[in-house]
Design a protein around this motif. Structure first.
Motif, PDB file in Angstrom:
ATOM      1  N   LEU A 124       0.852  -1.183   0.000  1.00 21.49           N
ATOM      2  CA  LEU A 124       0.000   0.000   0.000  1.00 21.49           C
ATOM      3  C   LEU A 124       0.890   1.235   0.000  1.00 21.49           C
ATOM      4  N   GLU A 125       0.302   2.407   0.073  1.00 20.24           N
ATOM      5  CA  GLU A 125       1.087   3.640   0.050  1.00 20.24           C
ATOM      6  C   GLU A 125       1.996   3.783   1.264  1.00 20.24           C
ATOM      7  N   SER A 126       1.623   3.187   2.381  1.00 25.96           N
ATOM      8  CA  SER A 126       2.411   3.396   3.596  1.00 25.96           C
ATOM      9  C   SER A 126       2.979   2.124   4.209  1.00 25.96           C
ATOM     10  N   VAL A 127       2.507   0.964   3.782  1.00 24.97           N
ATOM     11  CA  VAL A 127       2.960  -0.278   4.413  1.00 24.97           C
ATOM     12  C   VAL A 127       2.994  -1.428   3.412  1.00 24.97           C
ATOM     13  N   SER A 128       3.938  -2.323   3.646  1.00 28.27           N
ATOM     14  CA  SER A 128       4.047  -3.558   2.874  1.00 28.27           C
ATOM     15  C   SER A 128       3.832  -4.721   3.828  1.00 28.27           C
ATOM     16  N   VAL A 129       3.014  -5.683   3.413  1.00 32.45           N
ATOM     17  CA  VAL A 129       2.776  -6.875   4.217  1.00 32.45           C
ATOM     18  C   VAL A 129       3.066  -8.095   3.343  1.00 32.45           C
ATOM     19  N   VAL A 130       3.962  -8.947   3.828  1.00 34.96           N
ATOM     20  CA  VAL A 130       4.285 -10.191   3.134  1.00 34.96           C
ATOM     21  C   VAL A 130       3.921 -11.331   4.072  1.00 34.96           C
ATOM     22  N   ILE A 131       3.097 -12.247   3.566  1.00 35.55           N
ATOM     23  CA  ILE A 131       2.642 -13.394   4.344  1.00 35.55           C
ATOM     24  C   ILE A 131       3.160 -14.658   3.666  1.00 35.55           C
ATOM     25  N   THR A 132       3.909 -15.458   4.417  1.00 34.74           N
ATOM     26  CA  THR A 132       4.384 -16.745   3.908  1.00 34.74           C
ATOM     27  C   THR A 132       3.808 -17.837   4.802  1.00 34.74           C
ATOM     28  N   THR A 133       2.978 -18.683   4.209  1.00 35.93           N
ATOM     29  CA  THR A 133       2.317 -19.745   4.954  1.00 35.93           C
ATOM     30  C   THR A 133       3.076 -21.048   4.761  1.00 35.93           C
ATOM     31  N   ASN A 134       3.435 -21.677   5.872  1.00 33.92           N
ATOM     32  CA  ASN A 134       4.095 -22.979   5.864  1.00 33.92           C
ATOM     33  C   ASN A 134       3.091 -23.983   6.426  1.00 33.92           C
ATOM     34  N   VAL A 135       2.414 -24.687   5.540  1.00 33.63           N
ATOM     35  CA  VAL A 135       1.348 -25.596   5.945  1.00 33.63           C
ATOM     36  C   VAL A 135       1.891 -26.752   6.773  1.00 33.63           C
ATOM     37  N   ASP A 136       3.044 -27.284   6.406  1.00 32.70           N
ATOM     38  CA  ASP A 136       3.602 -28.434   7.124  1.00 32.70           C
ATOM     39  C   ASP A 136       3.892 -28.113   8.586  1.00 32.70           C
ATOM     40  N   ASP A 137       4.411 -26.916   8.848  1.00 33.42           N
ATOM     41  CA  ASP A 137       4.727 -26.533  10.222  1.00 33.42           C
ATOM     42  C   ASP A 137       3.565 -25.861  10.933  1.00 33.42           C
ATOM     43  N   GLY A 138       2.511 -25.521  10.201  1.00 30.11           N
ATOM     44  CA  GLY A 138       1.352 -24.865  10.789  1.00 30.11           C
ATOM     45  C   GLY A 138       1.639 -23.452  11.249  1.00 30.11           C
ATOM     46  N   LEU A 139       2.528 -22.767  10.543  1.00 29.00           N
ATOM     47  CA  LEU A 139       2.905 -21.411  10.927  1.00 29.00           C
ATOM     48  C   LEU A 139       2.816 -20.461   9.748  1.00 29.00           C
ATOM     49  N   VAL A 140       2.643 -19.198  10.076  1.00 31.75           N
ATOM     50  CA  VAL A 140       2.632 -18.134   9.082  1.00 31.75           C
ATOM     51  C   VAL A 140       3.714 -17.130   9.475  1.00 31.75           C
ATOM     52  N   LEU A 141       4.548 -16.780   8.522  1.00 40.16           N
ATOM     53  CA  LEU A 141       5.547 -15.742   8.733  1.00 40.16           C
ATOM     54  C   LEU A 141       4.957 -14.451   8.201  1.00 40.16           C
ATOM     55  N   VAL A 142       4.829 -13.447   9.074  1.00 40.93           N
ATOM     56  CA  VAL A 142       4.253 -12.157   8.709  1.00 40.93           C
ATOM     57  C   VAL A 142       5.359 -11.109   8.773  1.00 40.93           C
ATOM     58  N   GLU A 143       5.568 -10.409   7.666  1.00 37.92           N
ATOM     59  CA  GLU A 143       6.562  -9.346   7.603  1.00 37.92           C
ATOM     60  C   GLU A 143       5.842  -8.045   7.259  1.00 37.92           C
ATOM     61  N   MET A 144       6.028  -7.024   8.091  1.00 39.69           N
ATOM     62  CA  MET A 144       5.423  -5.716   7.848  1.00 39.69           C
ATOM     63  C   MET A 144       6.521  -4.669   7.842  1.00 39.69           C
ATOM     64  N   ASN A 145       6.556  -3.861   6.785  1.00 40.30           N
ATOM     65  CA  ASN A 145       7.555  -2.813   6.655  1.00 40.30           C
ATOM     66  C   ASN A 145       6.904  -1.538   6.147  1.00 40.30           C
ATOM     67  N   ASN A 146       7.516  -0.410   6.460  1.00 41.89           N
ATOM     68  CA  ASN A 146       7.073   0.865   5.906  1.00 41.89           C
ATOM     69  C   ASN A 146       7.431   0.928   4.426  1.00 41.89           C
ATOM     70  N   VAL A 147       6.717   1.784   3.709  1.00 43.60           N
ATOM     71  CA  VAL A 147       6.934   1.988   2.280  1.00 43.60           C
ATOM     72  C   VAL A 147       7.225   3.463   2.049  1.00 43.60           C
ATOM     73  N   ASP A 148       8.185   3.731   1.190  1.00 46.07           N
ATOM     74  CA  ASP A 148       8.511   5.097   0.797  1.00 46.07           C
ATOM     75  C   ASP A 148       8.123   5.273  -0.671  1.00 46.07           C
ATOM     76  N   VAL A 149       7.332   6.291  -0.948  1.00 45.07           N
ATOM     77  CA  VAL A 149       6.939   6.604  -2.317  1.00 45.07           C
ATOM     78  C   VAL A 149       7.514   7.977  -2.648  1.00 45.07           C
ATOM     79  N   ASP A 150       8.362   8.030  -3.683  1.00 45.14           N
ATOM     80  CA  ASP A 150       8.978   9.311  -4.022  1.00 45.14           C
ATOM     81  C   ASP A 150       8.081  10.136  -4.942  1.00 45.14           C
TER      82      ASP A 150
END
Length: 83
Positions: free
Chosen positions: A11-37
């Protein structure tokens, strides 16, 4: 067999990356700020958080975010009705 599913939302202000690992039953969630020039080039900054969550933790976070969203929608609606 490990199965990973990766989703990304920028989005204009945030990035969200979701990686789902079904075998381990976990989700890795990464949230970072975004810079738009000024030319609308998007840069994802590596300054956020990363968390490994199970479905119960994920459900609780989603519930809290949904409640916050509903509160903001109600306030905006009240403001528009007065305006």
């Amino acid at each position: 067999m490990e199965l990973f599913r990766k989703s990304e939302l920028i989005l204009e202000s945030v990035s969200v990356v979701i990686t789902t690992n079904v075998d381990d039953g976990l989700v890795l969630v990464e949230m970072n700020n975004v810079d738009v020039d000024i030319d609308e080039n998007i840069t994802v900054l590596e300054d956020g958080i990363t968390a490994s969550l199970d479905y119960e933790d994920l459900d609780e976070i989603i519930l809290v975010l949904q409640q916050a969203s509903e509160t903001l929608k109600r306030k905006e609606q009240q403001y528009n009705e007065r305006g």
